[in-house]
Design a protein around this motif. Structure first.
Motif, PDB file in Angstrom:
ATOM      1  N   CYS A   7      51.508  29.986  51.217  1.00 31.14           N
ATOM      2  CA  CYS A   7      50.993  30.683  50.044  1.00 31.14           C
ATOM      3  C   CYS A   7      49.539  30.268  49.770  1.00 31.14           C
ATOM      4  O   CYS A   7      49.245  29.081  49.652  1.00 31.14           O
ATOM      5  CB  CYS A   7      51.879  30.368  48.844  1.00 31.14           C
ATOM      6  SG  CYS A   7      51.278  31.102  47.318  1.00 31.14           S
ATOM      7  N   VAL A   9      47.969  30.601  47.073  1.00 27.44           N
ATOM      8  CA  VAL A   9      47.817  30.144  45.682  1.00 27.44           C
ATOM      9  C   VAL A   9      48.246  28.679  45.564  1.00 27.44           C
ATOM     10  O   VAL A   9      47.497  27.844  45.066  1.00 27.44           O
ATOM     11  CB  VAL A   9      48.664  31.012  44.711  1.00 27.44           C
ATOM     12  CG1 VAL A   9      48.444  30.560  43.264  1.00 27.44           C
ATOM     13  CG2 VAL A   9      48.328  32.487  44.875  1.00 27.44           C
ATOM     14  N   CYS A  10      49.455  28.357  46.058  1.00 28.87           N
ATOM     15  CA  CYS A  10      49.998  27.006  45.827  1.00 28.87           C
ATOM     16  C   CYS A  10      50.225  26.219  47.118  1.00 28.87           C
ATOM     17  O   CYS A  10      50.517  25.028  47.067  1.00 28.87           O
ATOM     18  CB  CYS A  10      51.307  27.099  45.047  1.00 28.87           C
ATOM     19  SG  CYS A  10      52.633  27.885  45.983  1.00 28.87           S
ATOM     20  N   CYS A  23      56.868  32.797  48.060  1.00 31.41           N
ATOM     21  CA  CYS A  23      56.864  31.337  48.157  1.00 31.41           C
ATOM     22  C   CYS A  23      57.853  30.776  47.140  1.00 31.41           C
ATOM     23  O   CYS A  23      58.379  31.504  46.295  1.00 31.41           O
ATOM     24  CB  CYS A  23      55.461  30.779  47.922  1.00 31.41           C
ATOM     25  SG  CYS A  23      54.996  30.704  46.187  1.00 31.41           S
ATOM     26  N   GLU A  25      57.333  29.050  44.646  1.00 38.76           N
ATOM     27  CA  GLU A  25      56.820  29.103  43.267  1.00 38.76           C
ATOM     28  C   GLU A  25      56.862  30.528  42.699  1.00 38.76           C
ATOM     29  O   GLU A  25      56.450  30.750  41.569  1.00 38.76           O
ATOM     30  CB  GLU A  25      55.369  28.598  43.226  1.00 38.76           C
ATOM     31  CG  GLU A  25      55.202  27.128  43.567  1.00 38.76           C
ATOM     32  CD  GLU A  25      55.751  26.203  42.494  1.00 38.76           C
ATOM     33  OE1 GLU A  25      55.298  26.321  41.341  1.00 38.76           O
ATOM     34  OE2 GLU A  25      56.649  25.398  42.809  1.00 38.76           O
ATOM     35  N   HIS A  27      55.184  33.247  43.946  1.00 39.08           N
ATOM     36  CA  HIS A  27      54.065  34.137  44.294  1.00 39.08           C
ATOM     37  C   HIS A  27      54.510  35.041  45.437  1.00 39.08           C
ATOM     38  O   HIS A  27      55.140  34.569  46.380  1.00 39.08           O
ATOM     39  CB  HIS A  27      52.840  33.325  44.723  1.00 39.08           C
ATOM     40  CG  HIS A  27      52.417  32.306  43.708  1.00 39.08           C
ATOM     41  ND1 HIS A  27      52.400  30.959  43.956  1.00 39.08           N
ATOM     42  CD2 HIS A  27      52.003  32.472  42.421  1.00 39.08           C
ATOM     43  CE1 HIS A  27      51.993  30.319  42.868  1.00 39.08           C
ATOM     44  NE2 HIS A  27      51.742  31.212  41.918  1.00 39.08           N
TER      45      HIS A  27
END
Ligand SMILES: [Zn+2]
Length: 276
Positions: A7, A9-10, A23, A25, A27
């Motif tokens: 991912c 983002v994370c 993912c 999380e 996303h």
């Protein structure tokens, strides 16, 4: 496919759920038709090479004029995976700045023909380039992504290939395993000198590239050179692949358009760095 990416983002791993990568999380990123994924988090809607430039590059590369460079990369990268990387270790290669996928697909095909179970991925910031690249083959994971924040976990890759693309040393060091190789292909002093001679009154040789790569040791550097004859519309395609396309005055361009053919040097340098 695509599960190799993480991912953007994370940084967590993805699970594929139909046409979506998700993912842990939460996303999620959709897999676009034609099978690529856009993992570039940005507000800009357009970046990198345009559709027209990609088409010109694709036509020119398909003519085979740069085939000798591809064959040398196939040989060197094949040797690396054959001799250094255990087959059971989930071997992995990234083409960073893969463009329309000529070298990505060429190297992947060669590795797979040798029976090497290497997962191959390509990333580029140009959506037009990735759209063209996915047409080359379904066994390569292609993503629109930044080269300065590659959506891959640390210590994942055994090989990173960078052909005429920006090199981010820190990011290459992060994603490569210790002992992994970074192949950098860049233009040598005489690359396309014949073309420059038509375009400029005082053509200059390219300056030598130096890369700041503190996490790497340079293990080899070699050159691949040829003289080629470029004819007709191929001349425009070659020109559109170069940085001169953007900064050449109209009268010089007209001069090029009047030429029926052009002889020019090709001068590639391949530097190979090993992650320490
Ligand atoms: Zn995430």
């Amino acid at each position: 496919m695509f599960e190799c990416f993480c991912c953007p983002v994370c940084g967590h791993t993805f699970v594929r759920d139909g046409k979506t990568l998700r993912c842990t999380e939460g996303h999620s990123f959709d897999i676009a038709s034609g099978e690529y994924v856009n993992l570039w988090i940005t507000n800009r809607t357009h970046a990198g090479d345009s559709k027209g430039m990609i088409a010109a590059r694709h036509r020119f590369l398909e003519s085979g004029s740069y085939g000798f460079l591809l064959r040398s990369l196939q040989k060197r990268i094949g040797d690396h995976f054959n001799k250094q990387i255990p087959r059971q270790s989930q071997p992995f290669m990234l083409d960073a700045g893969c463009g329309e996928g000529y070298y990505t697909a060429g190297v992947a095909t060669s590795l797979h023909e040798q029976g090497l179970p290497v997962t191959v991925a390509g990333v580029d910031i140009s959506k037009a380039a990735i759209r063209r690249a996915v047409k080359r083959g379904r066994d390569i994971s292609f993503a629109v992504a930044s080269l300065f924040k590659v959506p891959l976990p640390a210590d994942r890759a055994d090989c990173v290939l960078s052909v005429f693309a920006p090199v981010c040393g820190a990011e290459s060091a992060r994603i490569l395993r210790s002992g992994g190789l970074l192949f950098i292909v860049y233009p040598g002093p005489r690359h396309l000198f014949g073309l420059k001679r038509v375009l400029y009154e005082k053509p200059y040789e390219n300056q030598d590239n130096t890369y700041y790569l503190p996490d790497f040791e340079k293990v080899d550097e070699y050159m691949e050179r040829r003289e080629i004859l470029v004819r007709g519309s191929q001349l425009n395609d070659l020109f559109a692949m170069t940085p001169y396309y953007w900064r050449t005055p109209a009268d010089a361009m007209a001069k090029l358009e009047r030429l029926p053919e052009l002889s020019t040097e090709l001068d590639f340098r391949v530097a190979i760095y090993q992650k320490q």
